[in-house]
Design a protein around this motif. Sequence first.
Motif, PDB file in Angstrom:
ATOM      1  N   TYR A  18      -4.429  -5.127  -8.328  1.00 28.97           N
ATOM      2  CA  TYR A  18      -4.063  -6.235  -7.445  1.00 28.97           C
ATOM      3  C   TYR A  18      -4.960  -6.382  -6.224  1.00 28.97           C
ATOM      4  O   TYR A  18      -4.730  -7.256  -5.402  1.00 28.97           O
ATOM      5  N   THR A  19      -5.948  -5.518  -6.091  1.00 28.39           N
ATOM      6  CA  THR A  19      -6.794  -5.627  -4.902  1.00 28.39           C
ATOM      7  C   THR A  19      -8.255  -5.864  -5.269  1.00 28.39           C
ATOM      8  O   THR A  19      -9.145  -5.544  -4.502  1.00 28.39           O
ATOM      9  N   GLN A  20      -8.478  -6.418  -6.463  1.00 32.05           N
ATOM     10  CA  GLN A  20      -9.861  -6.679  -6.859  1.00 32.05           C
ATOM     11  C   GLN A  20     -10.513  -7.667  -5.893  1.00 32.05           C
ATOM     12  O   GLN A  20      -9.987  -8.766  -5.698  1.00 32.05           O
ATOM     13  N   PRO A  21     -11.638  -7.277  -5.300  1.00 32.82           N
ATOM     14  CA  PRO A  21     -12.282  -8.209  -4.370  1.00 32.82           C
ATOM     15  C   PRO A  21     -12.979  -9.340  -5.116  1.00 32.82           C
ATOM     16  O   PRO A  21     -13.290  -9.214  -6.289  1.00 32.82           O
ATOM     17  N   LYS A  22     -13.200 -10.421  -4.430  1.00 26.70           N
ATOM     18  CA  LYS A  22     -13.943 -11.546  -5.000  1.00 26.70           C
ATOM     19  C   LYS A  22     -15.417 -11.173  -5.105  1.00 26.70           C
ATOM     20  O   LYS A  22     -15.940 -10.488  -4.228  1.00 26.70           O
ATOM     21  N   VAL A  23     -16.055 -11.634  -6.162  1.00 25.33           N
ATOM     22  CA  VAL A  23     -17.452 -11.255  -6.357  1.00 25.33           C
ATOM     23  C   VAL A  23     -18.401 -12.268  -5.724  1.00 25.33           C
ATOM     24  O   VAL A  23     -17.983 -13.345  -5.296  1.00 25.33           O
ATOM     25  N   PHE A  24     -19.658 -11.899  -5.693  1.00 25.63           N
ATOM     26  CA  PHE A  24     -20.728 -12.706  -5.104  1.00 25.63           C
ATOM     27  C   PHE A  24     -20.638 -14.159  -5.583  1.00 25.63           C
ATOM     28  O   PHE A  24     -20.601 -14.420  -6.781  1.00 25.63           O
ATOM     29  N   GLY A  25     -20.605 -15.061  -4.614  1.00 26.99           N
ATOM     30  CA  GLY A  25     -20.634 -16.485  -4.958  1.00 26.99           C
ATOM     31  C   GLY A  25     -19.295 -17.048  -5.373  1.00 26.99           C
ATOM     32  O   GLY A  25     -19.176 -18.225  -5.637  1.00 26.99           O
ATOM     33  N   LYS A  26     -18.266 -16.198  -5.485  1.00 30.39           N
ATOM     34  CA  LYS A  26     -16.972 -16.707  -5.943  1.00 30.39           C
ATOM     35  C   LYS A  26     -15.883 -16.516  -4.890  1.00 30.39           C
ATOM     36  O   LYS A  26     -14.732 -16.317  -5.205  1.00 30.39           O
ATOM     37  N   LYS A  27     -16.303 -16.508  -3.633  1.00 33.10           N
ATOM     38  CA  LYS A  27     -15.315 -16.378  -2.567  1.00 33.10           C
ATOM     39  C   LYS A  27     -14.857 -17.763  -2.145  1.00 33.10           C
ATOM     40  O   LYS A  27     -15.634 -18.701  -2.180  1.00 33.10           O
ATOM     41  N   VAL A  78     -25.148 -18.221  -4.694  1.00 30.56           N
ATOM     42  CA  VAL A  78     -25.163 -18.923  -5.971  1.00 30.56           C
ATOM     43  C   VAL A  78     -24.491 -18.020  -6.999  1.00 30.56           C
ATOM     44  O   VAL A  78     -25.025 -16.984  -7.365  1.00 30.56           O
ATOM     45  N   ALA A  79     -23.313 -18.410  -7.414  1.00 31.75           N
ATOM     46  CA  ALA A  79     -22.557 -17.575  -8.355  1.00 31.75           C
ATOM     47  C   ALA A  79     -23.222 -17.592  -9.725  1.00 31.75           C
ATOM     48  O   ALA A  79     -24.043 -18.469 -10.028  1.00 31.75           O
ATOM     49  N   ALA A  80     -22.829 -16.634 -10.537  1.00 32.85           N
ATOM     50  CA  ALA A  80     -23.344 -16.591 -11.902  1.00 32.85           C
ATOM     51  C   ALA A  80     -22.941 -17.863 -12.623  1.00 32.85           C
ATOM     52  O   ALA A  80     -21.843 -18.379 -12.431  1.00 32.85           O
ATOM     53  N   GLY A  81     -23.855 -18.398 -13.407  1.00 37.23           N
ATOM     54  CA  GLY A  81     -23.547 -19.591 -14.185  1.00 37.23           C
ATOM     55  C   GLY A  81     -23.668 -20.883 -13.392  1.00 37.23           C
ATOM     56  O   GLY A  81     -23.442 -21.964 -13.919  1.00 37.23           O
ATOM     57  N   VAL A  82     -24.029 -20.763 -12.119  1.00 40.33           N
ATOM     58  CA  VAL A  82     -24.213 -21.959 -11.293  1.00 40.33           C
ATOM     59  C   VAL A  82     -25.701 -22.129 -11.049  1.00 40.33           C
ATOM     60  O   VAL A  82     -26.405 -21.158 -10.802  1.00 40.33           O
ATOM     61  N   ARG A  83     -26.188 -23.364 -11.162  1.00 43.23           N
ATOM     62  CA  ARG A  83     -27.601 -23.595 -10.876  1.00 43.23           C
ATOM     63  C   ARG A  83     -27.799 -23.623  -9.371  1.00 43.23           C
ATOM     64  O   ARG A  83     -27.006 -24.237  -8.650  1.00 43.23           O
ATOM     65  N   LEU A 138     -18.270  -9.271 -15.812  1.00 40.22           N
ATOM     66  CA  LEU A 138     -19.449  -8.609 -16.373  1.00 40.22           C
ATOM     67  C   LEU A 138     -20.684  -9.503 -16.300  1.00 40.22           C
ATOM     68  O   LEU A 138     -21.778  -9.044 -15.998  1.00 40.22           O
ATOM     69  N   PHE A 139     -20.495 -10.801 -16.559  1.00 41.85           N
ATOM     70  CA  PHE A 139     -21.663 -11.677 -16.639  1.00 41.85           C
ATOM     71  C   PHE A 139     -22.224 -12.045 -15.265  1.00 41.85           C
ATOM     72  O   PHE A 139     -23.221 -12.736 -15.178  1.00 41.85           O
ATOM     73  N   ASP A 140     -21.607 -11.566 -14.204  1.00 45.77           N
ATOM     74  CA  ASP A 140     -22.198 -11.726 -12.877  1.00 45.77           C
ATOM     75  C   ASP A 140     -23.180 -10.602 -12.583  1.00 45.77           C
ATOM     76  O   ASP A 140     -23.886 -10.631 -11.578  1.00 45.77           O
ATOM     77  N   CYS A 141     -23.193  -9.616 -13.448  1.00 43.03           N
ATOM     78  CA  CYS A 141     -24.097  -8.476 -13.241  1.00 43.03           C
ATOM     79  C   CYS A 141     -25.528  -8.926 -13.468  1.00 43.03           C
ATOM     80  O   CYS A 141     -25.835  -9.523 -14.488  1.00 43.03           O
ATOM     81  N   ILE A 142     -26.408  -8.656 -12.510  1.00 43.95           N
ATOM     82  CA  ILE A 142     -27.804  -9.068 -12.636  1.00 43.95           C
ATOM     83  C   ILE A 142     -28.668  -7.934 -13.171  1.00 43.95           C
ATOM     84  O   ILE A 142     -29.888  -8.030 -13.176  1.00 43.95           O
ATOM     85  N   GLU A 143     -28.038  -6.871 -13.599  1.00 45.18           N
ATOM     86  CA  GLU A 143     -28.723  -5.724 -14.202  1.00 45.18           C
ATOM     87  C   GLU A 143     -29.800  -5.152 -13.280  1.00 45.18           C
ATOM     88  O   GLU A 143     -30.863  -4.743 -13.729  1.00 45.18           O
TER      89      GLU A 143
END
Lengths: 351, 586
Positions: free
Chosen positions: A338-347, B269-274, B420-425
């Motif tokens: 329940y505390t998963q943070p938002k990831v890059f670009g999805k905040k 820029v999130a994954a999957g977004v140009r 997972l698909f936001d991972c840029i490896e």
Amino acid sequence: MRKHSHPISAFFSPFISKSDSVSAIMLKVILALIPGIALYVWYFGPAILVSITLASITALATEAAMLKLRNRPIAPFLKDNSALLTAWLLALSIPPLAPWWLIVVGTAFCIAVAKHLYGGLGNNPFNPAMIGYAVLIVSFPVQMTQWISPQGMGGFELSFMQQLQYIFSGILPDGIKLDAITMATPLDTLKTQLHLAHPVSEILTQPIFGQLAGHGSEMVAGGFMIGGLYLLATRIISWHLPVAYLGTLFAIAGIFHLVDPAHYVEPLFHWFSGAAMLGAFFILTDPISSPTTHKGKLIFAAGAGLITYLIRVYGAFPDGMAFSTLLMNICVPLIDAYTQPKVFGKKEKQA
Amino acid sequence: MEVSRFRADTREAVTDNMTTPYKFHGGVHPPANKAQSTRTAIAQMPLPAKLVIPFHQHVGNTAKPLVVAGDHVLKGQLIGLPEDGISSAIHASTSGTITEIGMQVVAHASGLPDLCATLVPDGKDEWIQREGINFRTSLNADVRQVLRLAGVVGLGGGVFPSDMKLRVGKHKVKTLVINGAECEPYITCDDMLMRERAGEIVKGAEIMRWALEADRILIGIEDNKPEAIASMQLAAAASNDDIRVVAVPTIYPGGGAKQLIRVLTGIEVAAGVRSTDKGVQCFNVATAQSIYRAVAFGEPLVSRIVTVTGNVQRAQNLEVLIGTPVSDVVAYAGALPDTDSYIMGGPMMGLPLPNAGVSIVKAANCIIAASPKLFPPAPPAMPCIRCTRCAEVCPAELQPQDLYWFAKSKEFGKAQEYNLFDCIECGACSYVCPSSIPLVQYYRFAKSEIWAREADKTSSDAARERFEFRESRIEREKQEKAEKLAAKEKAAAEAKLQAAKLAAEQAAASPDATMPAISTPAVAPPANDAQAKIQAAIEHAKLQAAAVKPKNTEQLTPQQLAEIADIELRRARIQELAGTDVETKE
Ligand code: SF4
Ligand code: SF4
């Protein structure tokens, strides 16, 4: 070409890594216990070193036996220092003068059941040392509450040889009663005295109490705090757990104390008595059995702080560290989920 | 930050805003190891005895070969025509004779062969006729066509065709980001290029800004490259565009496009977004320079700067012809005897080469000679202790320890749910993991499994559709036949009329008619000089293409095979990984 640079290879990116290993991390945590242990020896004599040694040997032997039974490679896991750390934490949680078999049974249980039956390193949902403590206090309540008096406080002081003799054979020097060398812990004393309707201010004048909490034991707690600050400074642990734990404990104890100082001791007493300092920096911070998210860590430690206080004040046990840790351990998967943070670009703030 | 040292420049636009308030989460500081290869200026690598030029060096479709064995070619001559949509051109890197068109092992993760042209130089290094265009009087489409035919692709390693990135979409691109961060350890080709050819980079940036109709240009350079920053500032000062050179903090992976965009503009820029949807487009400095050469001089991409470093005597940057064997390049730099493998790219994200015989491709920004001493094998993986060091450094703000858990237990749905698909490896997580878990390998494995499943699903969906379509057609035809028969019997006089009607119906319902129309690029009549030139080039290329016997089927199969084999290899590798993992060894 390198053999493993074949397509099916063990040679892949990243090709470099930071020279940090599980065993180095565990070793640093173990080393950080040393200031507290040194003060322990100073105030309570060398008996604690005997239980640490016994626990260490038992832990390594049990670890090796379990790895063998589970058909896992022995050397890399013995070298990871995690069993040693569990052993030291358990040894520090139980009375140093307890009979030798108590620490041996407790440690073996920690490693064999709480760790390996759950899948070994990385898979144990509960803090193994606290499981060991809980099992011992439930099974052997008498032996688990015979705490050695601080040097200069008891009726008699055992020499190191006499301590050894007592641990291994249970025989005290002629004419010496157990009462002469042990006494109730500060938390215990406080609880019983409060039951006898003495006000806090009067209770704290007894010689067992020192500046902040128990004479001697408050210094040991301070030693663990110093070790913990070292762990914080070297970023081996993050601040979230100790700060949330000690903060919550302080806040709730503070509120009770402000409302009714005659019945509730000061918050600092709670910090420096029992296993609070050891717990805040060394037990809750066990990464395997604590949450992974920042928010989760705060919730987990705050919960543990609250439960510790409630057990100390209202519970049947003198200290609440072990049970609060174990209770919060159960919640970890839920807290994490329940505390998963938002990831890059999805905040959200980003429109 | 030492940027104030470089404020010699007086232009306000440049000296303003030299640093940036934005940061990205995490990142690591691996040892840079860049000094070794920046001691000498970029040198020209001598002409090799043989060049092997793959037809697939970019993202997208393999270029279609225009030459056959025995053909004599000139330097810069088009030998591979971009094919449909996303693709790019391939050129002869020097003058000489094509001795073979065939499958050869290339610098690819699978280690499988791909279609290549073997070119034996004649030593003259004789160019084709080249002519630049004035981009300011051309159309965006013309400039992009020039780039497509010049084979310009992203030289930071992404090798995405540059012409595709310069299309003007429905969102206005405000900011053009030029990436000179170069955050990977060891690699210094961009650093040296910025020091030595800053003017060309800036001119390339001007072309891109013009093509994208962007308002401003931000050039991001990590602050461990003071010489490059100074040189770029000087060049930027001479431009009339709104260009700012910004020193960004040195942290890996600060040179990742998403990370640099974040640091320079604050935009994530999130994954999957140009990125263009957010008003930003990002190009590497070397790409900018190639764009300039292609547009201003009509010079196709036949060489690139390659950092040769690691276990070599003379680490340096070389200008290398595309197709030069890696073995020649490392021999030139003096590979030390204990070298036992080669990495293309940097130590964080690079690719281990299948052997030194493969050739330098457009993606090859760096070749690292590796020895067991320089890159000791990782110790066996220990179990994850949930220490979250990986999460602390993850620039995508993921929970790598959870992704690892899901990948390992093959809970791919969960892995996807945990982004997972936001991972840029980028490998930062593996770099710090105290349990030495090859985390990125697990993520690649999980991704490829998910792709494979998606592919299975889509192909079975397609098969089902085909089947259902055939069923319905047979059914319809039966019906139609019955109707026909009935009609015949009913009224012989009307038969003629009825048959004609049915025929029309049938034609409309035939499968061919339902197939999507294959779009043939509509070629507009030349509007100006540049277009005329491009038109001529295309026509010429088409003629050439027509002369070559079709290789499409040959090309397609190995490629598909390679993809399948790739997945298989990963699967096998992950199994092997699991075997070396102390935890799961049974
Ligand atoms: S760094 Fe490694 S051991 Fe630590 S949580 Fe991440 S995966 Fe687990
Ligand atoms: S490789 Fe993926 S999970 Fe690991 S740090 Fe980079 S982005 Fe995060």
